[in-house]
Design an enzyme around this catalytic site. Sequence first.
Site, PDB file in Angstrom:
ATOM      1  N   CYS A   1       3.112  -3.343  -8.955  1.00 55.00           N
ATOM      2  CA  CYS A   1       2.823  -4.756  -8.706  1.00 55.00           C
ATOM      3  C   CYS A   1       1.778  -4.896  -7.598  1.00 55.00           C
ATOM      4  O   CYS A   1       2.035  -4.546  -6.452  1.00 55.00           O
ATOM      5  CB  CYS A   1       4.114  -5.473  -8.333  1.00 55.00           C
ATOM      6  SG  CYS A   1       3.900  -7.158  -7.756  1.00 55.00           S
TER       7      CYS A   1
ATOM      8  N   CYS B   1       2.826  -7.163  -4.726  1.00 55.04           N
ATOM      9  CA  CYS B   1       3.851  -6.507  -3.904  1.00 55.04           C
ATOM     10  C   CYS B   1       3.221  -5.539  -2.909  1.00 55.04           C
ATOM     11  O   CYS B   1       3.595  -5.503  -1.737  1.00 55.04           O
ATOM     12  CB  CYS B   1       4.830  -5.743  -4.787  1.00 55.04           C
ATOM     13  SG  CYS B   1       5.673  -6.730  -6.013  1.00 55.04           S
TER      14      CYS B   1
END
Length: 189
Positions: free
Chosen positions: A109, A112
Amino acid sequence: MTALAAKSSILYQELHRREGKQQFQQPWSSGSSSCLLLQKNAAFFGVDTASRSKSVRRDVRVGALWPDLSRPTSVELEPINDSDHLDQILLRAQELSQPILIDWMASWCRKCIYLKPKLEKLAAEFDTKLKFYYVDVNKVSKDLVKRGNISKMPTIQIWKDGEMKSEVIGGHKAWLVIEEVREIIKKFV
């Protein structure tokens, strides 16, 4: 006028060169971790009518700024590996009556990955009041992910007294997510 320089000797010499004064040695040392702040408060400009020369008087204040080395600038998030580990962390947090923050993220991600160093800086800000952890959802069991009720990533949750109290789903800009997280931290700390 305010000027900020990483090396105070350079700014000091430049100031005196521009003022037409002789350069002389700085009476203090300038390390790489200090900086010098010069602030010009007021300038007075006058004309001497007898000699028709201009005179300039300036007030300059000098102060040094050093970083606060007693506090860390970032704190690495601790990983949570399984449900038993989460139970131990929650039990320890209950004993200390301290909330914890869990960042549910994935290694693939992009948001993230971008958010993690910003959370580490935030962790340094709340170093003694709150512990920060992260869970990589690809490396833990699905039961742990279900326990956190995670559907999107990154999801940042505040846990207190063994249960989840608040969460931020970080699908937007990182600075907005950090501000939201800071606000919910302030509610529970």
